[in-house]
Design an enzyme around this catalytic site. Sequence first.
Site, mmCIF file in Angstrom:
data_model
loop_
_atom_site.group_PDB
_atom_site.id
_atom_site.type_symbol
_atom_site.label_atom_id
_atom_site.label_comp_id
_atom_site.label_asym_id
_atom_site.label_seq_id
_atom_site.Cartn_x
_atom_site.Cartn_y
_atom_site.Cartn_z
ATOM 1 N N GLY A 1 0.768 -1.244 0.000
ATOM 2 C CA GLY A 1 0.000 0.000 0.000
ATOM 3 C C GLY A 1 0.789 1.279 0.000
ATOM 4 O O GLY A 1 0.211 2.359 -0.160
ATOM 5 N N GLU B 1 3.846 -6.789 1.742
ATOM 6 C CA GLU B 1 3.355 -7.153 0.407
ATOM 7 C C GLU B 1 3.384 -5.944 -0.531
ATOM 8 O O GLU B 1 2.357 -5.558 -1.083
ATOM 9 C CB GLU B 1 1.910 -7.681 0.507
ATOM 10 C CG GLU B 1 1.736 -8.884 1.419
ATOM 11 C CD GLU B 1 0.258 -9.223 1.682
ATOM 12 O OE1 GLU B 1 -0.631 -8.452 1.268
ATOM 13 O OE2 GLU B 1 0.014 -10.264 2.312
ATOM 14 N N PRO B 2 4.544 -5.316 -0.722
ATOM 15 C CA PRO B 2 4.565 -4.114 -1.569
ATOM 16 C C PRO B 2 4.428 -4.456 -3.051
ATOM 17 O O PRO B 2 4.944 -5.469 -3.510
ATOM 18 C CB PRO B 2 5.953 -3.530 -1.288
ATOM 19 C CG PRO B 2 6.796 -4.718 -0.947
ATOM 20 C CD PRO B 2 5.881 -5.690 -0.236
ATOM 21 N N ARG C 1 3.160 -1.500 -5.806
ATOM 22 C CA ARG C 1 3.402 -0.217 -6.475
ATOM 23 C C ARG C 1 4.775 0.386 -6.165
ATOM 24 O O ARG C 1 5.465 0.867 -7.077
ATOM 25 C CB ARG C 1 2.310 0.764 -6.011
ATOM 26 C CG ARG C 1 2.228 2.042 -6.817
ATOM 27 C CD ARG C 1 1.212 2.998 -6.166
ATOM 28 N NE ARG C 1 -0.083 2.403 -5.964
ATOM 29 C CZ ARG C 1 -1.061 2.367 -6.877
ATOM 30 N NH1 ARG C 1 -0.880 2.941 -8.048
ATOM 31 N NH2 ARG C 1 -2.212 1.796 -6.592
ATOM 32 N N ARG D 1 -5.422 3.150 -15.467
ATOM 33 C CA ARG D 1 -5.506 3.942 -14.233
ATOM 34 C C ARG D 1 -6.229 5.281 -14.400
ATOM 35 O O ARG D 1 -7.088 5.613 -13.582
ATOM 36 C CB ARG D 1 -4.112 4.154 -13.620
ATOM 37 C CG ARG D 1 -3.402 2.845 -13.236
ATOM 38 C CD ARG D 1 -2.111 3.109 -12.471
ATOM 39 N NE ARG D 1 -2.373 3.786 -11.219
ATOM 40 C CZ ARG D 1 -2.123 5.056 -10.994
ATOM 41 N NH1 ARG D 1 -1.555 5.811 -11.910
ATOM 42 N NH2 ARG D 1 -2.424 5.592 -9.832
ATOM 43 N N TYR E 1 -9.474 5.179 -12.097
ATOM 44 C CA TYR E 1 -9.316 5.834 -10.788
ATOM 45 C C TYR E 1 -9.201 7.349 -10.903
ATOM 46 O O TYR E 1 -8.805 7.998 -9.945
ATOM 47 C CB TYR E 1 -8.031 5.366 -10.103
ATOM 48 C CG TYR E 1 -7.817 3.896 -9.970
ATOM 49 C CD1 TYR E 1 -8.765 3.080 -9.343
ATOM 50 C CD2 TYR E 1 -6.633 3.311 -10.417
ATOM 51 C CE1 TYR E 1 -8.522 1.731 -9.188
ATOM 52 C CE2 TYR E 1 -6.391 1.959 -10.259
ATOM 53 C CZ TYR E 1 -7.347 1.172 -9.650
ATOM 54 O OH TYR E 1 -7.093 -0.155 -9.491
ATOM 55 N N CYS F 1 -13.350 3.770 -28.023
ATOM 56 C CA CYS F 1 -14.657 4.429 -28.116
ATOM 57 C C CYS F 1 -15.331 4.529 -26.747
ATOM 58 O O CYS F 1 -16.326 3.845 -26.483
ATOM 59 C CB CYS F 1 -15.533 3.691 -29.109
ATOM 60 S SG CYS F 1 -14.709 3.574 -30.703
ATOM 61 N N GLU F 2 -14.754 5.317 -25.881
ATOM 62 C CA GLU F 2 -15.296 5.601 -24.554
ATOM 63 C C GLU F 2 -14.893 7.029 -24.201
ATOM 64 O O GLU F 2 -13.744 7.417 -24.437
ATOM 65 C CB GLU F 2 -14.666 4.681 -23.482
ATOM 66 C CG GLU F 2 -14.973 3.221 -23.605
ATOM 67 C CD GLU F 2 -16.385 2.844 -23.173
ATOM 68 O OE1 GLU F 2 -17.056 3.653 -22.513
ATOM 69 O OE2 GLU F 2 -16.796 1.725 -23.526
ATOM 70 N N TYR G 1 0.410 -1.584 -12.050
ATOM 71 C CA TYR G 1 -0.985 -1.492 -12.467
ATOM 72 C C TYR G 1 -1.093 -0.843 -13.852
ATOM 73 O O TYR G 1 -2.008 -0.071 -14.130
ATOM 74 C CB TYR G 1 -1.825 -0.754 -11.400
ATOM 75 C CG TYR G 1 -1.662 -1.390 -10.046
ATOM 76 C CD1 TYR G 1 -2.250 -2.615 -9.771
ATOM 77 C CD2 TYR G 1 -0.850 -0.808 -9.059
ATOM 78 C CE1 TYR G 1 -2.057 -3.238 -8.546
ATOM 79 C CE2 TYR G 1 -0.642 -1.430 -7.837
ATOM 80 C CZ TYR G 1 -1.257 -2.644 -7.587
ATOM 81 O OH TYR G 1 -1.060 -3.268 -6.382
HETATM 82 C C1 LIG Z 1 -2.888 -5.073 -4.164
HETATM 83 C C2 LIG Z 1 -2.419 -5.702 -2.926
HETATM 84 C C3 LIG Z 1 -1.121 -5.457 -2.444
HETATM 85 C C4 LIG Z 1 -0.173 -4.480 -3.096
HETATM 86 O O1 LIG Z 1 -0.566 -3.152 -2.924
HETATM 87 P P1 LIG Z 1 0.368 -1.947 -3.401
HETATM 88 O O2 LIG Z 1 -0.435 -0.745 -3.131
HETATM 89 O O3 LIG Z 1 0.639 -2.139 -4.840
HETATM 90 O O4 LIG Z 1 1.625 -1.994 -2.582
HETATM 91 C C5 LIG Z 1 -0.717 -6.150 -1.328
HETATM 92 N N1 LIG Z 1 -1.542 -7.029 -0.690
HETATM 93 C C6 LIG Z 1 -2.792 -7.269 -1.119
HETATM 94 C C7 LIG Z 1 -3.622 -8.238 -0.385
HETATM 95 C C8 LIG Z 1 -3.271 -6.612 -2.242
HETATM 96 O O5 LIG Z 1 -4.532 -6.850 -2.651
#
Ligand SMILES: *Cc1c(COP(=O)(O)O)cnc(C)c1O
Length: 420
Positions: free
Chosen positions: A239, A273-274, A276, A312, A316, A343-344, A371
């Site tokens: 995140g 869990e990085p 991005r 994106r 978003y 075509c959007e 992404y």
């Molecule tokens: C998407 C996701 C991530 C990665 O998030 P980033 O914002 O890209 O770091 C990690 N864990 C889970 C469960 C996710 O769904």
Amino acid sequence: MTGLKQVNQQLWLDAVPLCDIAQQYSTPCYAYSQSIIEKNFGNYQNALNNQPHLICFAVKANSNIAILQTLARLGAGFDIVSVGELERVLIAGGKAEKVVFSGVGKTADEMRRALEVGIHCFNVESEAELCLLDQTAGDMGLIAPVSMRVNPDVDAGTHPYIATGLKESKFGITIDCAEDTYARAAAMSHVRVLGIDCHIGSQITEVAPFIEALGHLTALVDRLALKGIELEHIDIGGGLGVRYRDECPPSIEDYLQPILEQFKSRSETLILEPGRSITADAGVLITRVQYLKNNGEKHFAMIDAAMNDILRPALYEAWMDIKPVEANTTATAIEYDIVGPVCESTDVLGRNRSLAIGAGDLLCICDAGAYGFSMSSNYNSRPRPAEVMVDGREVHLIRARESLADLTRGEHLLPERKAP
Ligand SMILES: *Cc1c(COP(=O)(O)O)cnc(C)c1O
């Protein structure tokens, strides 16, 4: 020097001019810098030096097997959300025992494959999933390692489409119910309770929500310990945000420092869990201006990339920087909407961008390494772009541009109609 830089009025990625990539591989084309991916991952590793840890790259951010291979070589683990991502990790040389499996809708088939190869753990998101996992592991005569994904109900202060930690979100188990779920899991014969996890959202630019979430997790871990349920790891998800425009996310080190502070007095392994923050700034999408037009109200630049290539902005309302690949010394700067051919009405890659450009010029959509391709589609029957990896002076094709024949692969015409 690495990364995207200006050299003699041209944009280069590492030691390669982007116009050379466009010439060799055509456009649109994704290009990634291997050195930036390595640097970003290294920043995580260095900061975690003295803490038992596992860094699981979120495969959905960029699933190309050469990207996964680059990370696997550095010892990365992987966070997957489907068996398709699991197969990619294995092909790329990733180790099954460093894989965590997230996602709210795992099927029995997916569980079987993950059990067969021996992943580190399942990040379980509901009691129903826990029951199916216990049953599936039982059928195979195996024990499934599990972590409960809890929803700590914190506001990550990010776009609602990428916030996942609030009560109303579909993700995880409400933290108030989690103790019961753990008790039930502990009593099951074919699961082994290993850890706890959360993931509160994406593109988070402050440390406070992470610390708040971690506080909820550690409090629960301590309550569980009193009940005799001892956890081995705490996984705080991914995140961490990046700078697309003027955001000021903490550096990887500044993000981890207060988290590590909390772990000083703890014995659990820290899992991250990085996604991005590892690949976003390592990638660009190179595209060519097809036409310019003026409808009286607005100037438009029609480019050969579109929302199917990079979703994106349309999905978003994300702002992504768009730069000329080479300075155009004969054009004057005008404000353009940069639009794709799909075509959007939402197929706008950038609004009101002041650019000095002409038809035929190359543009670079910056920070497109996460992404980007992984969210691409064939909408409007557009073959997906090529992907290349830049390694210093070298450029490696890591995914061929799709052909027109690829578009109908697997489709079938109906049999001849019988004459009436
Ligand atoms: C998407 C996701 C991530 C990665 O998030 P980033 O914002 O890209 O770091 C990690 N864990 C889970 C469960 C996710 O769904």
